[in-house]
Design a protein around this motif. Sequence first.
Motif, mmCIF file in Angstrom:
data_model
loop_
_atom_site.group_PDB
_atom_site.id
_atom_site.type_symbol
_atom_site.label_atom_id
_atom_site.label_comp_id
_atom_site.label_asym_id
_atom_site.label_seq_id
_atom_site.Cartn_x
_atom_site.Cartn_y
_atom_site.Cartn_z
ATOM 1 N N ASN A 21 7.237 -69.114 3.167
ATOM 2 C CA ASN A 21 7.611 -69.117 1.753
ATOM 3 C C ASN A 21 8.666 -68.048 1.467
ATOM 4 O O ASN A 21 9.646 -68.300 0.763
ATOM 5 N N ILE A 38 11.988 -69.245 2.755
ATOM 6 C CA ILE A 38 12.555 -70.293 1.885
ATOM 7 C C ILE A 38 13.155 -69.681 0.624
ATOM 8 O O ILE A 38 14.264 -70.023 0.224
ATOM 9 N N VAL A 39 12.434 -68.766 0.009
ATOM 10 C CA VAL A 39 12.876 -68.184 -1.263
ATOM 11 C C VAL A 39 14.012 -67.191 -1.072
ATOM 12 O O VAL A 39 15.011 -67.206 -1.803
ATOM 13 N N LYS A 96 12.252 -73.011 -5.017
ATOM 14 C CA LYS A 96 11.676 -71.847 -5.684
ATOM 15 C C LYS A 96 10.265 -72.175 -6.157
ATOM 16 O O LYS A 96 9.906 -73.337 -6.299
ATOM 17 N N ALA A 120 8.676 -74.257 -3.305
ATOM 18 C CA ALA A 120 8.775 -73.477 -2.071
ATOM 19 C C ALA A 120 7.401 -73.312 -1.435
ATOM 20 O O ALA A 120 7.248 -73.435 -0.212
#
Length: 116
Positions: free
Chosen positions: A85, A88-89, A101, A105
Amino acid sequence: MKKKLLAMMLGAGLVLGACGGGNDNAGDTNNDANTGTSGGGETASADPEALYKNSCIGCHGGNLEGASGPALNDVGSRYSAEEINTIIVDGKGGMPPGLLKGEEAQVVAEWLAEKK
């Protein structure tokens, strides 16, 4: 020499274009991601595969095999859902931040964490 340079520029443009996208279809009301459905009656935000296809497939491949980005088919053996996570963010390496987001996410991170 000019052909090689042109081919390199075209290739770089394709790679950067595939990885950079947010939601470029904001005005397209027929796009499943914008209407909140994934075609199966569930919301797109609850469907990690649909989110992956919309935001990640260009760099990580259709089968998580990797392309210009790393393979993700066993990413859960290397990272926890929380770590995925964060990647990804916040982005990592050549991956830009913010492609997904919040809940989106998190849903994709949990789905990818199962890939071992």
